[in-house]
Design a protein around this motif. Structure first.
Motif, PDB file in Angstrom:
ATOM      1  N   ARG A 108       0.859  -1.182   0.000  1.00  0.00           N
ATOM      2  CA  ARG A 108       0.000   0.000   0.000  1.00  0.00           C
ATOM      3  C   ARG A 108       0.895   1.232   0.000  1.00  0.00           C
ATOM      4  NH1 ARG A 108      -2.685   0.474   6.087  1.00  0.00           N
ATOM      5  NH2 ARG A 108      -0.746   0.348   7.292  1.00  0.00           N
TER       6      ARG A 108
ATOM      7  N   ASP B  76      -5.607   1.733   0.332  1.00  0.00           N
ATOM      8  CA  ASP B  76      -5.845   0.342   0.696  1.00  0.00           C
ATOM      9  C   ASP B  76      -4.727  -0.546   0.155  1.00  0.00           C
ATOM     10  OD1 ASP B  76      -8.213   1.002   1.956  1.00  0.00           O
ATOM     11  OD2 ASP B  76      -9.431   0.679   0.141  1.00  0.00           O
ATOM     12  N   TRP B  77      -4.667  -1.761   0.712  1.00  0.00           N
ATOM     13  CA  TRP B  77      -3.664  -2.734   0.288  1.00  0.00           C
ATOM     14  C   TRP B  77      -3.958  -3.205  -1.133  1.00  0.00           C
ATOM     15  CZ3 TRP B  77       0.592  -3.379   3.078  1.00  0.00           C
ATOM     16  CH2 TRP B  77       0.555  -3.116   4.443  1.00  0.00           C
TER      17      TRP B  77
END
Length: 219
Positions: A87, A101-102
């Motif tokens: 991220r 977000d990842w």
């Protein structure tokens, strides 16, 4: 009547300079290939006087792109399924930062492999080997370096992720990047009677700064 010097159809005559250039190129190619294969052999072979004497030269050629995770005569099969996520933290024109977000990097590779009759070696091994390279050169407790190749491993892993993510996200410049790695032990077959594997282990790396140098040479 003058003797004909026409070249038979389908044949090509090479001048002496051209033959010399081709000969030198062939010798250079064969020599380079031989040296490369010798270096890889010394890298995977048991330690000996030659590999110890030329260790720096061999490592400089092999790492990071051609690093091996097996030793000659003793292959080391995979025992864990490793998933790498990343991220980024970005900055807008007004100076406000945002953590995104990842992104599942391993998930992307699996999606490219699944259903592909001839999957790319890059999709199968590039990210996985980059993580193995990092893991083998850092202390998992505090991420300190345990090898002289540690910084190279960090740069290699970072550049692989940045090549996929790009320079910006939602129009905002990337400032930092962080990695999360989940390692799950491959379960034994049901008929083995062995105990179930432990719960997956999650490891988060510290935030690394990102600058223009990290994108040098990336497409």
């Amino acid at each position: 009547m003058a003797e004909s010097t026409d070249i038979p159809l389908g044949e090509r005559a090479w001048s002496r300079p051209a033959q010399l250039v081709l000969g030198l190129a062939t010798v250079g190619l064969l020599t380079g290939t031989g040296l490369f294969l010798t270096a890889v052999f010394l890298h995977v072979a048991p330690a000996n006087s030659v590999s110890r004497q030329y260790r720096d030269e061999v490592d400089g050629l092999v790492y990071p792109e051609f690093e091996q995770n097996w030793k000659l005569f003793a292959p080391n099969p995979l025992q864990q399924n490793v998933s790498v996520d990343a991220r980024v933290r970005t900055v807008a024109d007004g100076g406000a930062t945002r953590t995104h977000d990842w992104t599942g990097l391993t998930v992307q590779d699996i999606a490219a492999i699944r259903g592909n009759p001839a999957p790319s070696h890059v999709d199968q091994n590039l990210l996985r080997r980059a993580w193995d390279f990092y893991d083998g050169s850092h202390n998992p407790q505090d991420e300190t370096l345990t090898s002289g190749h540690g910084k190279l491993a960090e740069e290699y892993l970072k550049r692989i992720a940045l090549q996929r993510i790009g320079r910006t996200v939602d129009g905002e410049r990337i400032l930092e990047i962080e990695f999360r790695v989940t390692a799950a032990t491959v379960p034994p077959p049901s008929w083995s009677g062995e105990a179930a594997p432990p719960a997956p282990k999650v490891r988060e790396l510290p935030w690394w700064p990102v600058d223009d140098e990290d994108y040098r040479g990336l497409g």
